[in-house]
Scaffold this active site. Sequence first.
Site, PDB file in Angstrom:
ATOM      1  CG  ASP A  60      -8.275   8.919  37.652  1.00 37.09           C
ATOM      2  OD1 ASP A  60      -9.343   8.764  37.049  1.00 37.09           O
ATOM      3  OD2 ASP A  60      -7.673   9.997  37.680  1.00 37.09           O
ATOM      4  CD  GLU A  90      -4.654  11.315  35.662  1.00 34.34           C
ATOM      5  OE1 GLU A  90      -4.174  12.107  34.852  1.00 34.34           O
ATOM      6  OE2 GLU A  90      -5.209  11.685  36.711  1.00 34.34           O
ATOM      7  CG  ASN A  91      -3.433   9.051  38.832  1.00 33.20           C
ATOM      8  OD1 ASN A  91      -4.628   9.203  38.588  1.00 33.20           O
ATOM      9  ND2 ASN A  91      -2.596  10.060  38.928  1.00 33.20           N
ATOM     10  CG  ASN A 105      -3.683  15.956  35.302  1.00 33.36           C
ATOM     11  OD1 ASN A 105      -4.601  15.146  35.327  1.00 33.36           O
ATOM     12  ND2 ASN A 105      -3.105  16.381  36.400  1.00 33.36           N
ATOM     13  CG  HIS A 106      -1.085  12.863  36.984  1.00 36.97           C
ATOM     14  ND1 HIS A 106      -0.088  13.710  37.434  1.00 36.97           N
ATOM     15  CD2 HIS A 106      -2.130  13.044  37.820  1.00 36.97           C
ATOM     16  CE1 HIS A 106      -0.525  14.372  38.491  1.00 36.97           C
ATOM     17  NE2 HIS A 106      -1.765  13.994  38.745  1.00 36.97           N
ATOM     18  CG  HIS A 126      -8.703  13.653  33.555  1.00 34.91           C
ATOM     19  ND1 HIS A 126      -8.801  12.478  34.246  1.00 34.91           N
ATOM     20  CD2 HIS A 126      -7.605  14.277  34.044  1.00 34.91           C
ATOM     21  CE1 HIS A 126      -7.799  12.381  35.104  1.00 34.91           C
ATOM     22  NE2 HIS A 126      -7.063  13.473  35.010  1.00 34.91           N
ATOM     23  CG  HIS A 177      -8.377  15.482  37.641  1.00 34.62           C
ATOM     24  ND1 HIS A 177      -7.008  15.289  37.531  1.00 34.62           N
ATOM     25  CD2 HIS A 177      -8.514  16.669  38.321  1.00 34.62           C
ATOM     26  CE1 HIS A 177      -6.369  16.323  38.097  1.00 34.62           C
ATOM     27  NE2 HIS A 177      -7.254  17.157  38.584  1.00 34.62           N
ATOM     28  CG  HIS A 208      -8.120  10.335  42.165  1.00 32.81           C
ATOM     29  ND1 HIS A 208      -6.806  10.232  42.555  1.00 32.81           N
ATOM     30  CD2 HIS A 208      -8.091  10.520  40.820  1.00 32.81           C
ATOM     31  CE1 HIS A 208      -6.014  10.362  41.499  1.00 32.81           C
ATOM     32  NE2 HIS A 208      -6.785  10.545  40.436  1.00 32.81           N
TER      33      HIS A 208
HETATM   34 FE   FE2 Z   1      -6.017  10.855  38.446  1.00 35.04          FE
HETATM   35 FE   FE2 Z   2      -5.729  13.805  36.634  1.00 31.45          FE
END
Ligand code: FE2
Ligand code: FE2
Length: 271
Positions: free
Chosen positions: A14, A45-46, A73-74, A157, A182, A184
């Site tokens: 990520d 995603e981040n 999810n983000h 994830h 996810h 990290h």
């Molecule tokens: Fe993430």
């Molecule tokens: Fe995530």
Amino acid sequence: MKPEGILRILAFGDIIGEPGRKVFANSIHKMREKYLPDLIILNGENSAHGFGITEEIVKSFFNMGVDVITSGNHIWQKKEIFNFIDKYPNLIRPINYPPGTPGSGMTIIEKSNTKIAIINAMGRIFMDAIDCPFRTVESQLNYLKENNVKIILVDFHAEATSEKQVFGWYFDGRVTAVWGTHTHIQTSDERILPKGTAYITDIGMCGARDSVIGMKIEESYRKVIQHLPVKFSPADSSANIIEGVAIDIQVNSGKATLISRIREIISINSK
Ligand SMILES: [Fe+2]
Ligand SMILES: [Fe+2]
């Protein structure tokens, strides 16, 4: 040096806000020279200030030679995502969101006359109760077989290490690689499972080193110690980290032969 008949992919964890984008942009040329990859994947995603992704960032990653952007999810956190996710087939979101969700959870690309499927799936332990990732991914395998896609890569994830391990074992020999994202935090359990699937519980992140999973430490104190609401933002750090994996794949069989971790710490003053 890359052996004959081998395709090599690099997958990066990520990207956390600007520190993550910077460390990736500053390192990718060197990574290319070192690993000679055929395919580069990252989890985006981040990448927009820690939450979600913008179209501008998507374009910048593709311009840097990234082949596929996975997420999690983000992915929905910048509202503009709904305006552009369907324009970019190689920007994917978890496949086990319910039918009708914008975007796609799988993409098939071709490199050196070889088809490669990249699937993004999401776990359900300590996460949203979306559709079953096991059954959803399994339902794609026949389709891929019929279309002669032997190389199948999965970014799983998920939060729970156990769910990730179960996923790896369940698909051993049926997909080429399963890597987690996810959390990290990079894990040190990379291996080739008995039936030829490359596996690692989490490949880590690209972002600020002096942080809590990429975010400002003080904000995490407020959330975790004081239990107060907080708006998280990416940390500033004297160094950034870039983490991921390199995976070698036998083109003929679609089996993985090697998985190795990538983890470099780059001072923010160095280029
Ligand atoms: Fe993430
Ligand atoms: Fe995530």
